[in-house]
Write a protein that holds these residues in place. Structure first.
Motif, short mmCIF file in Angstrom:
data_model
loop_
_atom_site.label_atom_id
_atom_site.label_comp_id
_atom_site.label_asym_id
_atom_site.label_seq_id
_atom_site.Cartn_x
_atom_site.Cartn_y
_atom_site.Cartn_z
N VAL A 114 0.83 -1.22 0.00
CA VAL A 114 0.00 0.00 0.00
C VAL A 114 0.86 1.27 0.00
N PRO A 115 0.24 2.44 0.02
CA PRO A 115 1.01 3.68 -0.17
C PRO A 115 2.03 3.96 0.92
N ILE A 116 3.00 4.80 0.56
CA ILE A 116 3.99 5.30 1.52
C ILE A 116 3.28 6.29 2.44
N PRO A 117 3.39 6.13 3.75
CA PRO A 117 2.71 7.07 4.65
C PRO A 117 3.25 8.49 4.50
N MET A 118 2.35 9.44 4.32
CA MET A 118 2.77 10.83 4.20
C MET A 118 3.34 11.35 5.51
N THR A 119 3.06 10.64 6.60
CA THR A 119 3.54 11.07 7.91
C THR A 119 5.06 10.95 8.05
N LEU A 120 5.71 10.22 7.13
CA LEU A 120 7.18 10.10 7.20
C LEU A 120 7.85 11.46 7.06
N SER A 121 7.10 12.45 6.63
CA SER A 121 7.64 13.81 6.54
C SER A 121 7.97 14.37 7.92
N GLY A 122 7.49 13.69 8.98
CA GLY A 122 7.80 14.14 10.33
C GLY A 122 9.17 13.72 10.82
N MET A 123 9.91 12.93 10.02
CA MET A 123 11.25 12.49 10.42
C MET A 123 12.24 13.61 10.14
N GLU A 124 12.28 14.57 11.02
CA GLU A 124 12.95 15.84 10.78
C GLU A 124 14.46 15.72 10.61
N GLU A 125 15.09 14.67 11.17
CA GLU A 125 16.55 14.54 11.09
C GLU A 125 16.98 13.44 10.13
N ILE A 126 16.06 12.88 9.36
CA ILE A 126 16.38 11.75 8.49
C ILE A 126 17.39 12.15 7.42
N GLU A 127 18.42 11.34 7.26
CA GLU A 127 19.45 11.57 6.25
C GLU A 127 19.44 10.50 5.17
N SER A 128 18.97 9.30 5.51
CA SER A 128 18.94 8.19 4.56
C SER A 128 17.63 7.42 4.74
N GLU A 156 6.61 -3.85 -2.19
CA GLU A 156 5.43 -3.90 -3.05
C GLU A 156 4.54 -2.69 -2.79
N LEU A 157 5.18 -1.55 -2.53
CA LEU A 157 4.46 -0.32 -2.26
C LEU A 157 3.75 0.17 -3.51
N SER A 158 2.60 0.78 -3.34
CA SER A 158 1.82 1.28 -4.47
C SER A 158 1.37 2.70 -4.19
N GLY A 159 0.69 3.30 -5.19
CA GLY A 159 0.21 4.66 -5.03
C GLY A 159 1.29 5.68 -5.31
N PRO A 160 1.01 6.96 -5.10
CA PRO A 160 1.97 8.02 -5.41
C PRO A 160 3.02 8.21 -4.31
N ILE A 161 4.07 8.94 -4.65
CA ILE A 161 5.05 9.37 -3.65
C ILE A 161 4.48 10.61 -2.97
N PRO A 162 4.28 10.57 -1.67
CA PRO A 162 3.69 11.73 -0.99
C PRO A 162 4.53 12.99 -1.20
N TRP A 163 3.87 14.07 -1.62
CA TRP A 163 4.59 15.32 -1.84
C TRP A 163 5.16 15.86 -0.52
#
Length: 422
Positions: free
Chosen positions: A290-304, A311-318
């Motif tokens: 299923v889709p990539i959770p848009m909430t991953l945008s909350g990972m403020e320090e993510i570098e990688s 088997e992810l589907s749907g769009p890449i969250p803007w």
């Protein structure tokens, strides 16, 4: 005595037996050979022989080193198994025997107050569904690259663990939700095992926040005697496609989760977006859907961030374009669709998006265009379908020839005679 990082050679056993007047012995990163003496005695607190050419068995059954705090034999050619007598070193805090050729089982040393244990890159085996060290004292446990089996239910007892790397073994079963109780955890690597089931959503409730003034580090970093301390090094973690080695600084400079190359499935929990202090997240080579959770945008320090080969589907969250610290990103080889965001922090090369048939680029006119075809596939299409202009010319020629034949048949005398004979 400290003669580290030289080119000294010869047999390490010469004169080592009686260490009565020595507190620290650093012979690391040299070219010493031979076996470690069977009879060692004295008040030695630190014995560091890592990165030499030592061989033979690790037989500590006759050692009389009751004051030993640090034992580092990593990076040699030591074989055989660990003698159970090692459990008698009640003052031992740091044990590193990684990168050797040790086999068999690890003795049950639950009464030792070990803080740092590195057994990685050996050939240890056996079911460790139960802990073999005192879980309340462990700060860092690295047992990667072995043949350990069993489940991970015992992990929940590691109350003070900061670094836990169990990758490249044969562990199976689910990721126990009780791992979420490890409130001090900073780095966890469970990659390249046989773990299955869904990922517990409660992982998003963990802090993964390090502390440079961590009091639990003091047993090794603090004073061993007369103001002297041992410099922790050699703990590694893969991020951004590379393997990095961390010393004490990793508690403040690195935090990460690596669950790649397992059999995890289901949805990626949206709660992972709460991991604002995690710098590296690798969920690649699993079966997430299923889709990539848009909430991953909350990972403020993510570098990688690596979500490839699922088997992810749907769009890449803007919303992911807001990840200002992101340096490495991959969603390659999924079933994603829609447009690749062309703004913010997702302006990576097409290698980050390969293998998604319905994923398109945004052109200069803000149109969602199909991705450029594979050059090899394009050549094959060209060979089988040809130039479009050639199609037009061929079709026009066919039409003209058809009508010329009709005209000849009905209007030319010879043509009419031929038609009457048919």
């Amino acid at each position: 005595m400290k003669v580290s990082n030289n080119r000294l050679g010869g047999l390490v056993s010469g004169g080592m037996n009686n260490l009565s007047n020595m507190n620290e012995l650093y012979l690391d990163r040299n070219k010493f050979e031979g076996t470690i003496p069977y009879s060692l005695s004295g008040v030695l607190k630190v014995m560091d022989l890592n990165d030499n050419e030592l061989s033979g068995n690790l037989d500590n059954s006759l050692w009389n080193l009751s004051s030993l705090v640090v034992l580092n034999l990593a990076g040699n050619h030591i074989t055989g198994k660990i003698h159970p007598q090692i459990c008698g070193f009640m003052g031992l805090h740091f044990l590193d025997i990684s990168s050797n050729n040790l086999t068999w089982y690890v003795p049950n040393c639950i009464f030792i107050q070990l803080n740092f244990v590195n057994l990685s890159e050996n050939s240890f085996s056996g079911d460790i569904s139960f802990p073999f060290f005192n879980t309340s004292s462990l700060i860092s446990l690295d047992i990667r690259h072995n043949q350990f089996t069993g489940n991970l239910h015992w992990v929940r007892y590691l109350d003070n663990i900061r670094l836990l790397t169990l990758g490249r073994n044969k562990f199976e079963g689910p990721v126990n939700p009780k791992v979420c109780k490890l409130m001090y955890l900073r780095i966890i690597d469970l990659s390249h095992n046989k773990l299955s089931g869904s990922l517990p959503a409660c992982i998003g409730d963990m802090s993964f926040k390090g502390d440079t003034d961590d009091q639990m580090l003091e047993p090794v970093y603090g004073e061993i005697y007369n103001g002297s301390s041992y410099d922790l090094r050699g703990f590694t973690f893969a991020s951004k496609g590379n393997l990095y080695t961390y010393g004490r600084s990793f508690f403040a400079s690195m935090s990460g989760i690596d669950l790649s190359a397992n059999m995890l499935h289901g949805e990626i929990p949206w709660e992972l977006g709460n991991l604002s202090h995690v710098k590296s997240l690798n969920l690649s080579y699993n079966f997430f859907v299923v889709p990539i959770p848009m909430t991953l945008s909350g990972m403020e320090e993510i570098e990688s961030l690596d979500l490839s080969h699922n088997e992810l589907s749907g769009p890449i969250p803007w919303q992911l374009t807001q990840l200002s610290t992101l340096g490495v990103f991959s969603v390659a080889y999924n079933n994603l669709s829609g447009c690749i965001p062309n703004s913010g922090q997702l302006g990576f090369g097409m290698e980050s998006y390969l293998g998604n048939t319905n994923l398109h680029q945004i052109t200069q006119g803000d149109m969602c265009a199909a991705p450029s075809p594979d050059p090899a596939a394009g050549k094959e299409v060209e060979e089988t379908t040809g130039d479009p202009v050639l199609y037009v010319v061929t079709a026009a020629g066919f039409v003209l020839a058809f009508w010329a034949t009709i005209g000849f048949s009905f209007y030319h005398p010879y043509g009419r005679s031929v038609m009457l004979k048919m």
